[in-house]
Each structure stands twice: as structure tokens, then as C-alpha cells.
Design a protein around this motif. Structure first.
Motif, PDB file in Angstrom:
ATOM      1  N   ALA A 143       3.637  56.099   9.358  1.00 41.00           N
ATOM      2  CA  ALA A 143       4.986  56.318   9.879  1.00 41.00           C
ATOM      3  C   ALA A 143       6.082  55.934   8.881  1.00 41.00           C
ATOM      4  CB  ALA A 143       5.163  55.532  11.179  1.00 41.00           C
ATOM      5  N   PHE A 144       5.890  54.832   8.162  1.00 40.83           N
ATOM      6  CA  PHE A 144       6.985  54.297   7.352  1.00 40.83           C
ATOM      7  C   PHE A 144       6.685  54.164   5.859  1.00 40.83           C
ATOM      8  CE2 PHE A 144       7.315  52.287  11.616  1.00 40.83           C
ATOM      9  CZ  PHE A 144       8.452  52.970  12.043  1.00 40.83           C
ATOM     10  N   GLY A 145       5.439  54.316   5.456  1.00 47.32           N
ATOM     11  CA  GLY A 145       5.093  54.262   4.046  1.00 47.32           C
ATOM     12  C   GLY A 145       5.389  52.919   3.406  1.00 47.32           C
ATOM     13  N   VAL A 146       5.779  52.963   2.132  1.00 47.07           N
ATOM     14  CA  VAL A 146       6.036  51.749   1.355  1.00 47.07           C
ATOM     15  C   VAL A 146       7.153  50.918   1.971  1.00 47.07           C
ATOM     16  CG1 VAL A 146       6.941  50.930  -0.847  1.00 47.07           C
ATOM     17  CG2 VAL A 146       5.137  52.646  -0.824  1.00 47.07           C
ATOM     18  N   LEU A 147       8.189  51.583   2.461  1.00 44.11           N
ATOM     19  CA  LEU A 147       9.302  50.865   3.081  1.00 44.11           C
ATOM     20  C   LEU A 147       8.815  50.014   4.253  1.00 44.11           C
ATOM     21  CD1 LEU A 147      12.324  50.302   3.354  1.00 44.11           C
ATOM     22  CD2 LEU A 147      12.503  52.341   4.802  1.00 44.11           C
ATOM     23  N   GLY A 148       7.885  50.550   5.022  1.00 40.95           N
ATOM     24  CA  GLY A 148       7.342  49.814   6.150  1.00 40.95           C
ATOM     25  C   GLY A 148       6.638  48.542   5.733  1.00 40.95           C
ATOM     26  N   VAL A 149       5.973  48.580   4.578  1.00 43.54           N
ATOM     27  CA  VAL A 149       5.287  47.385   4.071  1.00 43.54           C
ATOM     28  C   VAL A 149       6.298  46.273   3.807  1.00 43.54           C
ATOM     29  CG1 VAL A 149       3.902  46.427   2.183  1.00 43.54           C
ATOM     30  CG2 VAL A 149       3.394  48.714   3.077  1.00 43.54           C
ATOM     31  N   GLY A 150       7.385  46.615   3.142  1.00 43.74           N
ATOM     32  CA  GLY A 150       8.412  45.621   2.856  1.00 43.74           C
ATOM     33  C   GLY A 150       9.017  45.038   4.117  1.00 43.74           C
ATOM     34  N   VAL A 151       9.290  45.890   5.091  1.00 40.74           N
ATOM     35  CA  VAL A 151       9.890  45.438   6.350  1.00 40.74           C
ATOM     36  C   VAL A 151       8.935  44.526   7.113  1.00 40.74           C
ATOM     37  CG1 VAL A 151      10.735  46.174   8.610  1.00 40.74           C
ATOM     38  CG2 VAL A 151      11.418  47.432   6.556  1.00 40.74           C
ATOM     39  N   VAL A 152       7.661  44.914   7.179  1.00 37.38           N
ATOM     40  CA  VAL A 152       6.678  44.104   7.900  1.00 37.38           C
ATOM     41  C   VAL A 152       6.474  42.756   7.202  1.00 37.38           C
ATOM     42  CG1 VAL A 152       4.238  43.918   8.534  1.00 37.38           C
ATOM     43  CG2 VAL A 152       5.482  46.029   8.980  1.00 37.38           C
ATOM     44  N   MET A 153       6.413  42.753   5.874  1.00 39.06           N
ATOM     45  CA  MET A 153       6.272  41.498   5.147  1.00 39.06           C
ATOM     46  C   MET A 153       7.444  40.572   5.437  1.00 39.06           C
ATOM     47  SD  MET A 153       3.417  41.563   3.542  1.00 39.06           S
ATOM     48  CE  MET A 153       2.860  42.491   4.974  1.00 39.06           C
ATOM     49  N   PHE A 154       8.643  41.139   5.468  1.00 34.60           N
ATOM     50  CA  PHE A 154       9.838  40.336   5.744  1.00 34.60           C
ATOM     51  C   PHE A 154       9.794  39.780   7.166  1.00 34.60           C
ATOM     52  CE2 PHE A 154      14.101  39.663   7.296  1.00 34.60           C
ATOM     53  CZ  PHE A 154      14.712  38.975   6.255  1.00 34.60           C
ATOM     54  N   ALA A 155       9.456  40.636   8.123  1.00 34.15           N
ATOM     55  CA  ALA A 155       9.451  40.226   9.530  1.00 34.15           C
ATOM     56  C   ALA A 155       8.371  39.183   9.802  1.00 34.15           C
ATOM     57  CB  ALA A 155       9.254  41.439  10.433  1.00 34.15           C
ATOM     58  N   GLU A 156       7.189  39.385   9.208  1.00 31.38           N
ATOM     59  CA  GLU A 156       6.089  38.463   9.496  1.00 31.38           C
ATOM     60  C   GLU A 156       6.319  37.090   8.881  1.00 31.38           C
ATOM     61  OE1 GLU A 156       1.232  38.068   9.289  1.00 31.38           O
ATOM     62  OE2 GLU A 156       2.304  39.121   7.717  1.00 31.38           O
ATOM     63  N   THR A 157       6.956  37.042   7.726  1.00 32.64           N
ATOM     64  CA  THR A 157       7.132  35.762   7.041  1.00 32.64           C
ATOM     65  C   THR A 157       8.502  35.135   7.267  1.00 32.64           C
ATOM     66  OG1 THR A 157       7.839  36.906   5.023  1.00 32.64           O
ATOM     67  CG2 THR A 157       5.510  36.382   5.217  1.00 32.64           C
ATOM     68  N   GLY A 158       9.450  35.920   7.814  1.00 33.76           N
ATOM     69  CA  GLY A 158      10.799  35.383   7.964  1.00 33.76           C
ATOM     70  C   GLY A 158      11.309  35.270   9.379  1.00 33.76           C
ATOM     71  N   LEU A 159      10.720  36.037  10.308  1.00 30.43           N
ATOM     72  CA  LEU A 159      11.202  36.047  11.683  1.00 30.43           C
ATOM     73  C   LEU A 159      10.076  35.663  12.623  1.00 30.43           C
ATOM     74  CD1 LEU A 159      13.094  39.471  11.505  1.00 30.43           C
ATOM     75  CD2 LEU A 159      14.030  37.191  11.051  1.00 30.43           C
ATOM     76  N   LEU A 160      10.318  34.740  13.513  1.00 34.41           N
ATOM     77  CA  LEU A 160       9.268  34.279  14.416  1.00 34.41           C
ATOM     78  C   LEU A 160       8.711  35.400  15.279  1.00 34.41           C
ATOM     79  CD1 LEU A 160      10.628  30.816  15.606  1.00 34.41           C
ATOM     80  CD2 LEU A 160       8.818  31.270  13.954  1.00 34.41           C
ATOM     81  N   ILE A 161       9.536  36.412  15.568  1.00 28.37           N
ATOM     82  CA  ILE A 161       9.071  37.520  16.401  1.00 28.37           C
ATOM     83  C   ILE A 161       8.030  38.372  15.681  1.00 28.37           C
ATOM     84  CG2 ILE A 161      11.198  37.672  17.749  1.00 28.37           C
ATOM     85  CD1 ILE A 161      12.039  40.013  15.940  1.00 28.37           C
ATOM     86  N   GLY A 162       7.849  38.157  14.388  1.00 24.95           N
ATOM     87  CA  GLY A 162       6.902  38.965  13.629  1.00 24.95           C
ATOM     88  C   GLY A 162       5.539  38.332  13.460  1.00 24.95           C
TER      89      GLY A 162
END
Length: 222
Positions: free
Chosen positions: A24-43
Motif C-alpha cells: 500500500a505505501f512502499g518505502v514511505l510506509g516503512v519510514g512512517v511505521v518505524m517512526f510510529a513504532e519507536t516514537g509514539l506509544l500507539i505504535g
């Protein structure tokens, strides 16, 4: 008014499935998921390890998965997302203290907090920040926890960069290396992802064993 060009089922994205996210999101999705998982508790529930490994695999073009990624941009996106996310989580914890974590009602997240506190207490700031990268959930909560506990900014930043690069780049390259060397490796994707997650825990297990041996040695010298 005409309907959507694609069936709704094709537009749905399963955030727990690495391949669905990448399709669905390609490379951009990887960056977003990495940010969310390591920076936001909801991730905390996001599939960080499997996403990195699968993304690296899909860069080889040998996997029959309908998705082809470029290794260079992928490595940059993974590293930037992981490093920026951790730093953001730290700043949130430093500003909000423990209030953000205390408001969570997730049992899994609370268990992660306990494990993160144990890491910080047992191994000190530097090793705990690095080791936490390889433990799901713990890598999400340790960053704001470090900020709340006022771990020095320089110490946290240095070691989260080291740990973040080893984790994000290492898992991505592991997927790429296996995809390049093993024909039809995508047929064994699920067991391989499980193996990679298990291997990623080796640094933590090695540190635990080393600490226990040290403790046993001290007891024996008494």
C-alpha cells in the motif's frame, strides 16, 4: 456517480501485516511505521522487525509478491524513521514525564514498561537503549521512559543512533541478503521472519547470561 475503480477489499490495508503495508505505501510506509513504532506509544503493535526484513527481501525482485522496492531509499527511510521516532519519543517523555505512559490501559504496553525499567536498572542507560531496539514493545516505551527519567540527552542520542542503525539497517540488509542468495525465498517468508525476530533477541539474551554469570561469580567469591 461511479464507484471506486478497485474493489474495497483491495484498498484495505492490514497494519499488522508487513506485506500489506509495503504493497500500500512502499518505502514511505516503512519510514512512517518505524517512526510510529519507536516514537509514539500507539505504535507499539506495529510489525517493525518483520516489516524491515520483508522490505529488504522485496528489494531483490526475486520474491513473487507483486511489490518491488529500491534498497537505497529503503535504507534511508528505515534509518530516518527509526532514529527520528526514538528521539521524538524521548522528547515526549521529557516534556510530559510519566503521565503519557501512566494513562495507557494496555496490559501489553504496561508489561513493556516494566521490562524497559528493568533494562535501564540492570544495564545502565547506554546498553539498555541499544538492547531495547531488539525487543518488540520495549523499543516503543523505553524512549519516552528514558525522557521521563531524565536520561542525559547526549547519552540517549548517541546510543539510540547506534542501536537504531544496527537494528533498522541490519534487519533490512538481512532480508536483502537472503532474498539475493536463496531462490523462491518468499515461500518461506513466515518462518524466516520468526527466525529473524528470534535472532534479533540474541544481544539481549547474551547480555542477560553475561550478567547472571557475573552475579554467580560474585556469589561464589563470598
Amino acid at each position: 456517480m461511479t464507484g471506486p475503480p478497485y474493489p474495497a477489499t483491495q484498498l484495505a490495508v492490514n497494519v499488522l501485516d508487513a506485506h500489506s503495508l509495503l504493497a500500500a505505501f512502499g518505502v514511505l510506509g516503512v519510514g512512517v511505521v518505524m517512526f510510529a513504532e519507536t516514537g509514539l506509544l500507539i505504535g507499539f503493535f506495529l510489525p517493525g522487525d518483520s516489516l524491515l526484513f520483508t522490505a529488504g527481501l522485496l528489494c531483490t525482485g526475486t520474491a513473487d509478491q507483486g511489490v518491488k522496492l529500491s534498497l537505497g531509499p529503503l535504507l534511508v527511510a528505515a534509518a530516518v524513521g527509526a532514529l527520528a521516532g526514538a528521539q521524538c519519543g524521548y522528547l515526549i517523555g521529557r516534556k510530559a514525564g510519566g503521565a503519557v505512559i501512566a494513562r495507557s490501559h494496555s496490559r501489553r504496553l504496561r508489561e513493556g514498561v516494566q521490562r524497559a525499567e528493568e533494562l535501564l536498572k540492570r544495564y545502565g542507560h547506554a546498553r539498555a537503549v541499544v538492547l531495547a531496539r531488539f525487543v518488540p514493545v520495549v523499543r516503543t516505551v523505553l524512549n519516552p521512559l528514558a525522557g521521563a527519567l531524565e536520561v542525559p540527552v547526549r547519552t540517549f542520542t548517541l546510543w539510540q543512533v547506534i542501536g537504531g542503525l544496527v537494528w533498522s539497517v541490519g534487519l533490512t540488509l538481512a532480508g536483502y541478503a537472503l532474498g539475493s542468495s536463496i531462490p523462491n525465498v518468499d515461500h518461506y517468508l513466515l518462518p524466516l521472519v520468526a527466525l529473524i525476530v528470534a535472532v534479533s533477541l540474541i544481544p539481549l539474551l547474551a547480555e542477560v547470561l553475561r550478567t547472571r554469570r557475573g552475579a554467580d561469580a560474585k556469589e561464589g567469591n563470598r
